[in-house]
Design a protein around this motif. Structure first.
Motif, PDB file in Angstrom:
ATOM      1  N   LEU A 101       0.818  -1.217   0.000  1.00 28.33           N
ATOM      2  CA  LEU A 101       0.000   0.000   0.000  1.00 28.33           C
ATOM      3  C   LEU A 101       0.851   1.264   0.000  1.00 28.33           C
ATOM      4  O   LEU A 101       0.442   2.291  -0.546  1.00 28.33           O
ATOM      5  N   GLU A 102       2.022   1.189   0.609  1.00 27.38           N
ATOM      6  CA  GLU A 102       2.895   2.366   0.626  1.00 27.38           C
ATOM      7  C   GLU A 102       3.193   2.822  -0.799  1.00 27.38           C
ATOM      8  O   GLU A 102       3.108   4.015  -1.122  1.00 27.38           O
ATOM      9  N   GLU A 103       3.549   1.882  -1.666  1.00 25.29           N
ATOM     10  CA  GLU A 103       3.844   2.227  -3.053  1.00 25.29           C
ATOM     11  C   GLU A 103       2.608   2.762  -3.758  1.00 25.29           C
ATOM     12  O   GLU A 103       2.685   3.699  -4.561  1.00 25.29           O
ATOM     13  N   ARG A 104       1.449   2.167  -3.457  1.00 29.37           N
ATOM     14  CA  ARG A 104       0.200   2.640  -4.056  1.00 29.37           C
ATOM     15  C   ARG A 104      -0.054   4.100  -3.686  1.00 29.37           C
ATOM     16  O   ARG A 104      -0.403   4.924  -4.537  1.00 29.37           O
ATOM     17  N   PHE A 105       0.144   4.451  -2.425  1.00 27.20           N
ATOM     18  CA  PHE A 105      -0.079   5.832  -1.998  1.00 27.20           C
ATOM     19  C   PHE A 105       0.979   6.773  -2.573  1.00 27.20           C
ATOM     20  O   PHE A 105       0.683   7.938  -2.876  1.00 27.20           O
ATOM     21  N   LEU A 106       2.205   6.290  -2.721  1.00 28.47           N
ATOM     22  CA  LEU A 106       3.259   7.115  -3.315  1.00 28.47           C
ATOM     23  C   LEU A 106       2.903   7.527  -4.734  1.00 28.47           C
ATOM     24  O   LEU A 106       3.297   8.605  -5.204  1.00 28.47           O
ATOM     25  N   ASN A 107       2.151   6.678  -5.417  1.00 28.62           N
ATOM     26  CA  ASN A 107       1.770   6.945  -6.804  1.00 28.62           C
ATOM     27  C   ASN A 107       0.367   7.517  -6.938  1.00 28.62           C
ATOM     28  O   ASN A 107      -0.177   7.584  -8.044  1.00 28.62           O
ATOM     29  N   SER A 108      -0.206   7.950  -5.809  1.00 33.71           N
ATOM     30  CA  SER A 108      -1.580   8.463  -5.818  1.00 33.71           C
ATOM     31  C   SER A 108      -1.607   9.989  -5.841  1.00 33.71           C
ATOM     32  O   SER A 108      -0.727  10.652  -5.275  1.00 33.71           O
ATOM     33  N   ASP A 109      -2.639  10.508  -6.460  1.00 37.13           N
ATOM     34  CA  ASP A 109      -2.880  11.944  -6.502  1.00 37.13           C
ATOM     35  C   ASP A 109      -3.165  12.473  -5.093  1.00 37.13           C
ATOM     36  O   ASP A 109      -3.715  11.761  -4.252  1.00 37.13           O
ATOM     37  N   GLU A 110      -2.821  13.728  -4.851  1.00 34.50           N
ATOM     38  CA  GLU A 110      -3.044  14.334  -3.536  1.00 34.50           C
ATOM     39  C   GLU A 110      -4.516  14.312  -3.144  1.00 34.50           C
ATOM     40  O   GLU A 110      -4.859  14.201  -1.965  1.00 34.50           O
ATOM     41  N   ARG A 132       4.848   2.764   8.135  1.00 34.59           N
ATOM     42  CA  ARG A 132       5.137   3.064   6.733  1.00 34.59           C
ATOM     43  C   ARG A 132       4.214   4.139   6.168  1.00 34.59           C
ATOM     44  O   ARG A 132       4.583   4.840   5.225  1.00 34.59           O
ATOM     45  N   LEU A 133       3.021   4.286   6.745  1.00 31.57           N
ATOM     46  CA  LEU A 133       2.044   5.213   6.183  1.00 31.57           C
ATOM     47  C   LEU A 133       2.022   6.575   6.861  1.00 31.57           C
ATOM     48  O   LEU A 133       1.330   7.488   6.406  1.00 31.57           O
ATOM     49  N   HIS A 134       2.774   6.749   7.927  1.00 35.14           N
ATOM     50  CA  HIS A 134       2.798   8.038   8.629  1.00 35.14           C
ATOM     51  C   HIS A 134       3.263   9.167   7.718  1.00 35.14           C
ATOM     52  O   HIS A 134       2.848  10.322   7.876  1.00 35.14           O
ATOM     53  N   LYS A 135       4.124   8.865   6.757  1.00 31.90           N
ATOM     54  CA  LYS A 135       4.672   9.885   5.867  1.00 31.90           C
ATOM     55  C   LYS A 135       3.604  10.591   5.049  1.00 31.90           C
ATOM     56  O   LYS A 135       3.828  11.688   4.527  1.00 31.90           O
ATOM     57  N   PHE A 136       2.420   9.954   4.925  1.00 31.80           N
ATOM     58  CA  PHE A 136       1.352  10.539   4.127  1.00 31.80           C
ATOM     59  C   PHE A 136       0.438  11.451   4.953  1.00 31.80           C
ATOM     60  O   PHE A 136      -0.603  11.886   4.488  1.00 31.80           O
ATOM     61  N   LYS A 137       0.853  11.714   6.184  1.00 32.24           N
ATOM     62  CA  LYS A 137       0.116  12.606   7.089  1.00 32.24           C
ATOM     63  C   LYS A 137      -1.299  12.109   7.355  1.00 32.24           C
ATOM     64  O   LYS A 137      -2.252  12.887   7.421  1.00 32.24           O
ATOM     65  N   PHE A 138      -1.403  10.784   7.497  1.00 32.00           N
ATOM     66  CA  PHE A 138      -2.665  10.193   7.926  1.00 32.00           C
ATOM     67  C   PHE A 138      -2.678  10.247   9.458  1.00 32.00           C
ATOM     68  O   PHE A 138      -2.045   9.433  10.125  1.00 32.00           O
ATOM     69  N   ASN A 139      -3.385  11.198   9.995  1.00 33.89           N
ATOM     70  CA  ASN A 139      -3.445  11.347  11.453  1.00 33.89           C
ATOM     71  C   ASN A 139      -4.577  10.528  12.073  1.00 33.89           C
ATOM     72  O   ASN A 139      -4.875  10.668  13.256  1.00 33.89           O
ATOM     73  N   ASN A 140      -5.197   9.697  11.251  1.00 28.77           N
ATOM     74  CA  ASN A 140      -6.345   8.912  11.693  1.00 28.77           C
ATOM     75  C   ASN A 140      -6.060   7.413  11.647  1.00 28.77           C
ATOM     76  O   ASN A 140      -6.970   6.602  11.526  1.00 28.77           O
ATOM     77  N   LEU A 141      -4.789   7.032  11.738  1.00 26.92           N
ATOM     78  CA  LEU A 141      -4.407   5.624  11.703  1.00 26.92           C
ATOM     79  C   LEU A 141      -4.623   4.971  13.064  1.00 26.92           C
ATOM     80  O   LEU A 141      -4.285   5.547  14.102  1.00 26.92           O
ATOM     81  N   VAL A 142      -5.182   3.781  13.056  1.00 31.64           N
ATOM     82  CA  VAL A 142      -5.351   3.010  14.291  1.00 31.64           C
ATOM     83  C   VAL A 142      -5.029   1.545  13.994  1.00 31.64           C
ATOM     84  O   VAL A 142      -5.401   1.021  12.946  1.00 31.64           O
ATOM     85  N   SER A 143      -4.303   0.916  14.901  1.00 30.15           N
ATOM     86  CA  SER A 143      -3.905  -0.488  14.708  1.00 30.15           C
ATOM     87  C   SER A 143      -4.922  -1.427  15.346  1.00 30.15           C
ATOM     88  O   SER A 143      -5.189  -1.338  16.549  1.00 30.15           O
TER      89      SER A 143
END
Length: 336
Positions: A101-110, A132-143
């Motif tokens: 998913l990290e690669e998918r988000f890297l290639n996704s539009d803003e 891995r997904l924190h770089k996308f500024k997802f402040n709503n991540l929960v494990s």
């Protein structure tokens, strides 16, 4: 909150491996939630249409939309269902799967990233994916980890193990089924009385070519196709070591299940696997695409019964943390 619409690829009845949309709704319904799960259409266009129609049809009665999200082409189902839910002012949660998913988000539009930022939550099954997904500024991540029904996996102590190897995944190129056969070849070359059983549906790999290869080389490989949970758990009694050959992964349920059964796991050290398996404690980790090294790890288990026993016991203890009785607490907190 009581009324939930769960969007995902509900394809188990068509021979696919069960995913969250096949298993989680039953757990949530046991906790008192009303859950409708879609879609089971095999045709991709009909499946997408069914997902969108159900969001619109149930927009007045549904209190929350859960959306399974993968890094494959099915990613676009999640995006379109997210946009539809947002347009209708329905709260939605993405459940993020897949080690790529990290690669998918890297290639996704803003704009797509903003859609995920606007979700009520983005659920990840592991700290690996969360980091891995924190770089996308997802402040709503929960494990919330993948859950298993622990009582379905009776523990069997493995100590004096033999190279009887079980492999359970879909026959997809990312899971590298051919690597399992290469490992078996190395073991036989080194004069071990090894055998391999491969369980899973055909997906994006030419399974027939693998079968022809096995016949030509006269290798002791058993192809069982897709089995139910009960069937492959029963089958595991005949085998001692679980092999995970994947090139990309997150927190695979099949590995957690093998650990619950007390099977020492030999796995490639990719994605979220090292977050699940501690080398020489709850399994053995090797670098990807290294059949010689993977075979050496299997030989180590055969030659060192104390290590096999330690891993067997520790694996079961680790798997207990994924029991639904523990994971459901996290879902209750989320769905309040």
């Amino acid at each position: 909150m009581k009324y939930i619409l769960y969007i995902g690829n509900k394809l188990e009845k068509h021979g696919a491996s069960p995913t969250g949309v096949d298993t989680l709704p039953a757990h949530l319904m046991q906790e008192g939630y009303q859950v409708k799960a879609v879609s089971s259409f095999q045709n991709k266009f009909l499946r997408l249409a069914d997902m969108l129609i159900n969001i619109i049809r149930h927009s007045r009665s549904t209190e929350l939309i859960l959306i399974d999200t993968y890094s494959t082409s099915n990613f676009w189902y999640a995006v379109l269902c997210g946009y539809t839910s947002k347009f209708l002012n329905l709260p939605f949660i993405f459940i993020l799967h897949g080690g790529n998913l990290e690669e998918r988000f890297l290639n996704s539009d803003e704009r797509i990233l903003d859609l995920f930022r606007s979700a009520r939550k983005n659920i990840v099954p592991s700290e690996f994916l969360k980091n891995r997904l924190h770089k996308f500024k997802f402040n709503n991540l929960v494990s919330i980890p993948n859950a298993i029904d622990l009582h379905l996996y009776p523990y069997k102590e493995r100590k004096n193990v033999k190279p009887r190897i079980l492999w359970v995944r879909a026959f997809d190129e990312v899971y590298r089924p051919e690597l399992a056969i290469q490992v078996l070849e190395v073991l036989i070359r080194d004069n071990l009385d090894a055998e391999l059983c491969m369980v899973g549906p055909e997906k994006n790999t030419d399974l027939q070519s693998l079968k022809i290869l096995v016949r030509e080389k006269d290798l002791p490989v058993r192809f069982c196709g897709k089995l139910s949970k009960t069937e492959w758990v029963d089958l595991s009694e005949e085998y001692d070591i679980f092999l995970n050959t994947t090139s990309i992964d997150n927190t695979p349920v099949s590995v957690i299940e093998a650990m619950a059964l007390g099977m020492p796991v030999v796995s490639t050290n990719v994605g979220g696997i090292p977050y699940l398996i501690e080398d020489k404690t709850t399994g053995l980790l090797v670098e990807r695409d290294e059949p010689e090294v993977m075979a050496a790890a299997i030989k180590l288990l055969v030659e060192q019964p104390e290590l096999s026993h330690l891993i067997s016991e520790n694996s079961r203890a680790k798997a207990e943390s994924f029991a639904w009785d523990k994971v459901k607490v996290l879902w209750r907190e989320l769905l309040v």
